[in-house]
Write a protein that holds these residues in place. Structure first.
Motif, PDB file in Angstrom:
ATOM      1  N   LYS A  92      15.099 -36.942 -14.164  1.00  0.00           N
ATOM      2  CA  LYS A  92      15.906 -37.192 -13.053  1.00  0.00           C
ATOM      3  C   LYS A  92      17.389 -37.152 -13.360  1.00  0.00           C
ATOM      4  CE  LYS A  92      16.466 -38.933  -8.440  1.00  0.00           C
ATOM      5  NZ  LYS A  92      16.266 -39.863  -7.452  1.00  0.00           N
ATOM      6  N   ASP A  93      18.233 -36.433 -12.703  1.00  0.00           N
ATOM      7  CA  ASP A  93      19.538 -36.414 -12.922  1.00  0.00           C
ATOM      8  C   ASP A  93      20.790 -35.831 -11.932  1.00  0.00           C
ATOM      9  OD1 ASP A  93      21.987 -37.164 -14.406  1.00  0.00           O
ATOM     10  OD2 ASP A  93      21.835 -35.544 -16.184  1.00  0.00           O
ATOM     11  N   GLN A  94      21.862 -36.126 -11.615  1.00  0.00           N
ATOM     12  CA  GLN A  94      22.657 -35.617 -11.013  1.00  0.00           C
ATOM     13  C   GLN A  94      24.002 -35.417 -12.060  1.00  0.00           C
ATOM     14  OE1 GLN A  94      24.872 -33.967  -9.356  1.00  0.00           O
ATOM     15  NE2 GLN A  94      26.085 -35.586  -8.879  1.00  0.00           N
ATOM     16  N   PRO A  95      23.942 -34.308 -12.638  1.00  0.00           N
ATOM     17  CA  PRO A  95      25.181 -33.932 -13.391  1.00  0.00           C
ATOM     18  C   PRO A  95      26.221 -33.001 -13.029  1.00  0.00           C
ATOM     19  CG  PRO A  95      23.054 -32.607 -14.286  1.00  0.00           C
ATOM     20  CD  PRO A  95      22.881 -33.032 -12.611  1.00  0.00           C
ATOM     21  N   TYR A  96      26.265 -32.723 -11.612  1.00  0.00           N
ATOM     22  CA  TYR A  96      27.100 -31.699 -11.208  1.00  0.00           C
ATOM     23  C   TYR A  96      28.197 -32.139 -10.626  1.00  0.00           C
ATOM     24  CZ  TYR A  96      22.653 -29.320 -11.912  1.00  0.00           C
ATOM     25  OH  TYR A  96      21.462 -28.654 -12.377  1.00  0.00           O
ATOM     26  N   LEU A  97      29.422 -31.368 -10.730  1.00  0.00           N
ATOM     27  CA  LEU A  97      30.650 -31.480 -10.112  1.00  0.00           C
ATOM     28  C   LEU A  97      30.715 -30.189  -9.147  1.00  0.00           C
ATOM     29  CD1 LEU A  97      33.323 -32.235 -12.869  1.00  0.00           C
ATOM     30  CD2 LEU A  97      32.524 -34.085 -11.087  1.00  0.00           C
ATOM     31  N   TRP A  98      31.534 -30.291  -8.123  1.00  0.00           N
ATOM     32  CA  TRP A  98      31.813 -29.098  -7.152  1.00  0.00           C
ATOM     33  C   TRP A  98      32.890 -28.233  -7.677  1.00  0.00           C
ATOM     34  CZ3 TRP A  98      28.977 -26.212  -4.260  1.00  0.00           C
ATOM     35  CH2 TRP A  98      29.689 -25.260  -3.495  1.00  0.00           C
ATOM     36  N   ASP A  99      32.768 -27.004  -7.988  1.00  0.00           N
ATOM     37  CA  ASP A  99      33.859 -26.244  -8.428  1.00  0.00           C
ATOM     38  C   ASP A  99      34.408 -25.409  -7.207  1.00  0.00           C
ATOM     39  OD1 ASP A  99      35.480 -24.171  -9.501  1.00  0.00           O
ATOM     40  OD2 ASP A  99      34.250 -23.951 -11.420  1.00  0.00           O
ATOM     41  N   ALA A 100      35.537 -25.932  -6.674  1.00  0.00           N
ATOM     42  CA  ALA A 100      36.042 -25.397  -5.576  1.00  0.00           C
ATOM     43  C   ALA A 100      36.352 -23.901  -5.783  1.00  0.00           C
ATOM     44  CB  ALA A 100      37.006 -26.206  -4.832  1.00  0.00           C
ATOM     45  N   THR A 101      36.769 -23.482  -6.753  1.00  0.00           N
ATOM     46  CA  THR A 101      37.599 -22.306  -7.027  1.00  0.00           C
ATOM     47  C   THR A 101      36.322 -20.973  -6.956  1.00  0.00           C
ATOM     48  OG1 THR A 101      39.241 -22.954  -8.364  1.00  0.00           O
ATOM     49  CG2 THR A 101      38.521 -20.737  -8.736  1.00  0.00           C
ATOM     50  N   ALA A 102      35.126 -21.711  -7.948  1.00  0.00           N
ATOM     51  CA  ALA A 102      34.155 -20.653  -7.933  1.00  0.00           C
ATOM     52  C   ALA A 102      33.092 -20.883  -6.758  1.00  0.00           C
ATOM     53  CB  ALA A 102      33.439 -21.068  -9.330  1.00  0.00           C
ATOM     54  N   GLY A 103      33.156 -22.145  -6.011  1.00  0.00           N
ATOM     55  CA  GLY A 103      32.233 -22.157  -4.908  1.00  0.00           C
ATOM     56  C   GLY A 103      31.026 -22.510  -5.165  1.00  0.00           C
ATOM     57  N   GLN A 104      30.865 -23.142  -6.288  1.00  0.00           N
ATOM     58  CA  GLN A 104      29.396 -23.535  -6.827  1.00  0.00           C
ATOM     59  C   GLN A 104      29.450 -24.810  -7.657  1.00  0.00           C
ATOM     60  OE1 GLN A 104      28.479 -20.173  -9.446  1.00  0.00           O
ATOM     61  NE2 GLN A 104      29.177 -21.200 -11.271  1.00  0.00           N
TER      62      GLN A 104
ATOM     63  N   PRO B 197       8.449 -29.914 -11.508  1.00  0.00           N
ATOM     64  CA  PRO B 197       9.263 -28.682 -11.497  1.00  0.00           C
ATOM     65  C   PRO B 197       9.566 -28.439  -9.908  1.00  0.00           C
ATOM     66  CG  PRO B 197       7.482 -28.560 -13.047  1.00  0.00           C
ATOM     67  CD  PRO B 197       7.454 -29.629 -12.278  1.00  0.00           C
ATOM     68  N   ALA B 198       8.744 -28.730  -9.147  1.00  0.00           N
ATOM     69  CA  ALA B 198       8.844 -28.500  -7.723  1.00  0.00           C
ATOM     70  C   ALA B 198       9.823 -29.650  -7.043  1.00  0.00           C
ATOM     71  CB  ALA B 198       7.689 -28.552  -6.992  1.00  0.00           C
ATOM     72  N   GLU B 199       9.541 -30.774  -7.412  1.00  0.00           N
ATOM     73  CA  GLU B 199      10.556 -31.883  -7.044  1.00  0.00           C
ATOM     74  C   GLU B 199      11.870 -31.628  -7.616  1.00  0.00           C
ATOM     75  OE1 GLU B 199       6.909 -35.043  -6.558  1.00  0.00           O
ATOM     76  OE2 GLU B 199       8.261 -34.957  -8.230  1.00  0.00           O
ATOM     77  N   ALA B 200      11.920 -31.230  -8.938  1.00  0.00           N
ATOM     78  CA  ALA B 200      13.199 -31.026  -9.182  1.00  0.00           C
ATOM     79  C   ALA B 200      14.016 -30.038  -8.529  1.00  0.00           C
ATOM     80  CB  ALA B 200      13.140 -30.744 -10.805  1.00  0.00           C
ATOM     81  N   HIS B 201      13.389 -28.892  -8.332  1.00  0.00           N
ATOM     82  CA  HIS B 201      14.035 -27.969  -7.515  1.00  0.00           C
ATOM     83  C   HIS B 201      14.384 -28.477  -6.101  1.00  0.00           C
ATOM     84  CE1 HIS B 201      14.800 -23.919  -5.638  1.00  0.00           C
ATOM     85  NE2 HIS B 201      14.002 -24.168  -4.655  1.00  0.00           N
ATOM     86  N   LEU B 202      13.757 -29.159  -5.544  1.00  0.00           N
ATOM     87  CA  LEU B 202      14.393 -29.758  -4.045  1.00  0.00           C
ATOM     88  C   LEU B 202      15.384 -30.714  -4.569  1.00  0.00           C
ATOM     89  CD1 LEU B 202      10.752 -30.859  -2.310  1.00  0.00           C
ATOM     90  CD2 LEU B 202      12.321 -28.909  -1.880  1.00  0.00           C
ATOM     91  N   HIS B 203      15.427 -31.418  -5.357  1.00  0.00           N
ATOM     92  CA  HIS B 203      16.521 -32.327  -5.885  1.00  0.00           C
ATOM     93  C   HIS B 203      17.838 -31.652  -5.959  1.00  0.00           C
ATOM     94  CE1 HIS B 203      18.406 -35.889  -7.633  1.00  0.00           C
ATOM     95  NE2 HIS B 203      18.805 -35.171  -8.949  1.00  0.00           N
ATOM     96  N   TYR B 204      17.825 -30.389  -6.611  1.00  0.00           N
ATOM     97  CA  TYR B 204      18.885 -29.629  -6.908  1.00  0.00           C
ATOM     98  C   TYR B 204      19.414 -29.114  -5.536  1.00  0.00           C
ATOM     99  CZ  TYR B 204      21.895 -25.695  -8.441  1.00  0.00           C
ATOM    100  OH  TYR B 204      22.695 -24.771  -8.367  1.00  0.00           O
ATOM    101  N   ARG B 205      18.416 -28.658  -4.693  1.00  0.00           N
ATOM    102  CA  ARG B 205      18.816 -28.098  -3.584  1.00  0.00           C
ATOM    103  C   ARG B 205      19.636 -29.228  -2.570  1.00  0.00           C
ATOM    104  NH1 ARG B 205      19.838 -23.017  -3.577  1.00  0.00           N
ATOM    105  NH2 ARG B 205      20.058 -23.335  -1.216  1.00  0.00           N
ATOM    106  N   ALA B 206      18.960 -30.492  -2.608  1.00  0.00           N
ATOM    107  CA  ALA B 206      19.628 -31.688  -1.938  1.00  0.00           C
ATOM    108  C   ALA B 206      21.101 -32.001  -2.401  1.00  0.00           C
ATOM    109  CB  ALA B 206      18.699 -32.883  -1.927  1.00  0.00           C
ATOM    110  N   ILE B 207      21.059 -31.897  -3.943  1.00  0.00           N
ATOM    111  CA  ILE B 207      22.558 -31.973  -4.361  1.00  0.00           C
ATOM    112  C   ILE B 207      23.698 -31.195  -3.774  1.00  0.00           C
ATOM    113  CG2 ILE B 207      23.990 -32.024  -6.455  1.00  0.00           C
ATOM    114  CD1 ILE B 207      21.362 -33.150  -7.867  1.00  0.00           C
ATOM    115  N   LEU B 208      23.149 -29.703  -3.852  1.00  0.00           N
ATOM    116  CA  LEU B 208      23.838 -28.680  -3.384  1.00  0.00           C
ATOM    117  C   LEU B 208      24.271 -28.840  -1.899  1.00  0.00           C
ATOM    118  CD1 LEU B 208      25.084 -25.931  -3.872  1.00  0.00           C
ATOM    119  CD2 LEU B 208      23.048 -24.916  -3.596  1.00  0.00           C
ATOM    120  N   GLU B 209      23.425 -29.098  -1.223  1.00  0.00           N
ATOM    121  CA  GLU B 209      23.479 -29.366   0.551  1.00  0.00           C
ATOM    122  C   GLU B 209      24.483 -30.523   0.474  1.00  0.00           C
ATOM    123  OE1 GLU B 209      19.797 -29.967   2.233  1.00  0.00           O
ATOM    124  OE2 GLU B 209      19.043 -27.958   1.737  1.00  0.00           O
ATOM    125  N   GLU B 210      24.430 -31.678  -0.162  1.00  0.00           N
ATOM    126  CA  GLU B 210      25.531 -32.705   0.130  1.00  0.00           C
ATOM    127  C   GLU B 210      26.923 -32.161  -0.332  1.00  0.00           C
ATOM    128  OE1 GLU B 210      24.182 -36.958  -0.974  1.00  0.00           O
ATOM    129  OE2 GLU B 210      22.556 -35.997  -1.769  1.00  0.00           O
TER     130      GLU B 210
END
Length: 509
Positions: free
Chosen positions: A138-150, A230-243
């Motif tokens: 489990k990890d949270q390795p993401y920044l929000w890139d405002a220019t690319a919107g992702q 794998p299914a939980e990892a996908h939910l985790h990624y989507r939750a990070i994106l939503e936040e």
């Protein structure tokens, strides 16, 4: 000193290095091992045997495990930082599909979720085989890139890498084989300076080490705060994106994703193989007894869940409660936790004046206690030979060379143009080897999931590591060191190890 590889041919070696380092032939090394039946550990090196030999041995061990199904239930447990080797993946698939009594479990780094760049873990997960299971660190390795919107992956934001590289074979819950070392299952690793260490159950000195590695695997697999399906990892990624979508300015450290995954308890290790100081005897102790690290084999861990502010010395309770009496440079003893750093400091402190210490280290930071201990060893008369990666090790090479000249220390440093990815210390006089996955960096000791193995008094194993060191040393031509560091790489050691950082562009919705 900074140098360039003379050749990549495994057969290119001289009898001695430029500074009088003896070099044993592989033939003679094998003869010595045959004369000493107590020696069961074996090391393979890309410098001596070629990169394909290491991956072939991995495939052989998988095939060997498949042949043991007549003996009962077989479990193959893998922890792997990077996995792009198609043939190794096919060997695991073949074992799982041909033998229903084999259970293959893989814990992979979060970055292995990306299906691009030949990543094999996602492909294996997609097969849906009931006896081939995957969990991701489990990890949270993401920044929000405002220019690319992702989302944008960032090493510095990551809560830590799963940096182990192990393959364990168990039969009826009893450890049978273990492969560990610096070798990722990738084509890049096969072209780099790497090693694997092979341990077998018929070596009494290896049994506790293998058991502790299995307990670490089981603890990580069972903890929904540490690993995800794998299914939980996908939910985790989507939750990070939503936040991030709700608040693009939110601090990455405040992003939680899913709080925890569903529990998937795993307890396979046979009770007779539990090491001294297991949970049943140590968990409730306020002051666990100190271990005797004059024992020939020891292992230390670092582990960290995303929610933890700092790492601890192992995920399994029986690992992170270990204590031992560490040697100090003055000859005394100090009771401390068995951490990656303390095991390294103990190893360095044991080397006597006049003895030789050979260090092959991909990442060595001047900010670590290990670096200070190496300098202290040189100041008390230890002959220090250091091999560093030519890209990552530029700064520390200059620092060590500066210390050599200013203090007239017996330090020789060379760097390679070919990736030197190993992480070991070998002392030929005492037959001591310290090896594993951990660089000598602050991230390795406090942030990532790592291990270090220390073997004492094994002259045959030390001879194998010396052969690798001397082979590489002989290939590198020393050159005058330039202390101009303006062109140094502004990345950490572990960051440069991320061979295939995940892309978010192909993340499935």
């Amino acid at each position: 000193m900074i140098g360039a590889d003379r050749t990549d041919s495994p057969s290119d070696s001289t009898g001695h290095g430029d500074y009088g380092i003896p070099q044993l032939s592989y033939w003679w090394n094998r003869r010595l091992r045959a004369l000493d039946p107590r020696t069961q550990m074996e090391a393979l090196f890309t410098s001596v045997h070629g990169g394909d030999a290491l991956r072939r041995r991995v495939i052989e061990v998988i095939a060997e495990a498949a042949s043991l199904t007549f003996s009962g239930k077989v479990d193959l447990h893998v922890m792997m930082f990077a996995f792009t080797d198609y043939e190794v993946a096919e060997a695991l698939i073949d074992a799982a599909t041909r033998h229903s009594s084999i259970n293959v479990r893989i814990i992979a780094d979060w970055s292995q979720r990306n299906h691009a760049r030949n990543q094999q873990v996602g492909r294996l997960a997609g097969l849906g085989l009931p006896n081939l299971r995957i969990r991701y660190k489990k990890d949270q390795p993401y920044l929000w890139d405002a220019t690319a919107g992702q989302l944008r992956w960032s090493y510095r934001v990551s809560r830590g890498l799963l940096h182990h590289k192990t393959l364990a074979v168990l039969v009826n819950g009893r450890p049978r084989r273990l492969i560990c070392g610096s070798f990722n299952w990738t084509a890049t690793a096969a072209r780099s300076y790497e090693n694997i260490l092979l341990l077998a159950a018929d070596d009494p000195g290896s049994c506790e080490l293998m058991a502790r590695m299995e307990l670490e695997f089981e603890a990580l697999w069972s903890d929904g705060f540490a690993t995800l399906s794998p299914a939980e990892a996908h939910l985790h990624y989507r939750a990070i994106l939503e936040e991030y979508n709700r608040d693009p300015t939110i601090s990455p450290g405040a992003i939680a994703g899913i709080a925890a995954a569903g529990s998937e308890p795993l307890q396979i290790l046979h009770a007779e193989d539990w090491p001294p100081g297991d949970e049943s005897s140590q968990l409730d102790r306020v002051d666990p007894p100190a271990l005797n690290l004059d024992h020939p084999v020891a292992i230390a861990f670092n582990s960290r869940s995303p929610e933890q502010s700092a790492g601890r010395c192992g995920h399994a309770k029986s690992n992170h409660t270990q204590m031992f009496s560490r040697c100090t440079p003055s000859g005394g003893r100090k009771r401390v936790r068995l951490t990656l750093t303390n095991l390294a400091l103990d190893t360095i402190s044991r080397v006597a004046p006049g003895e030789t210490m050979k260090v092959a280290m991909y990442g060595l930071s001047t900010r670590t206690p290990e670096y200070g201990a190496l300098l202290a060893a040189a100041r008390r008369g230890v002959r220090l030979f250091v091999l560093l990666d030519g890209m990552v090790g530029v700064d520390v090479c200059a620092s060590l060379t500066r210390a050599r000249h200013l203090e007239s220390l017996a330090i020789e440093v060379r760097t390679t143009s070919k990736t030197m990815h190993q992480k070991y210390i070998v002392c030929p006089q005492s037959g001591t080897v310290l090896t594993g996955t951990a660089n000598m960096s602050t991230d390795a000791s406090s942030r990532h999931l790592e291990h270090r193995i220390r073997v004492l008094g094994d002259e045959m194993l030390a001879a194998q590591f010396c052969e690798d060191f001397d082979t590489i040393w002989a290939r590198v031509l020393p050159e005058p060191v330039k202390w101009d560091l303006n062109s140094r790489r502004e990345v950490s050691e572990e960051e440069s190890e991320v061979l295939c950082p995940p892309s978010t562009n192909n993340e499935s919705p």
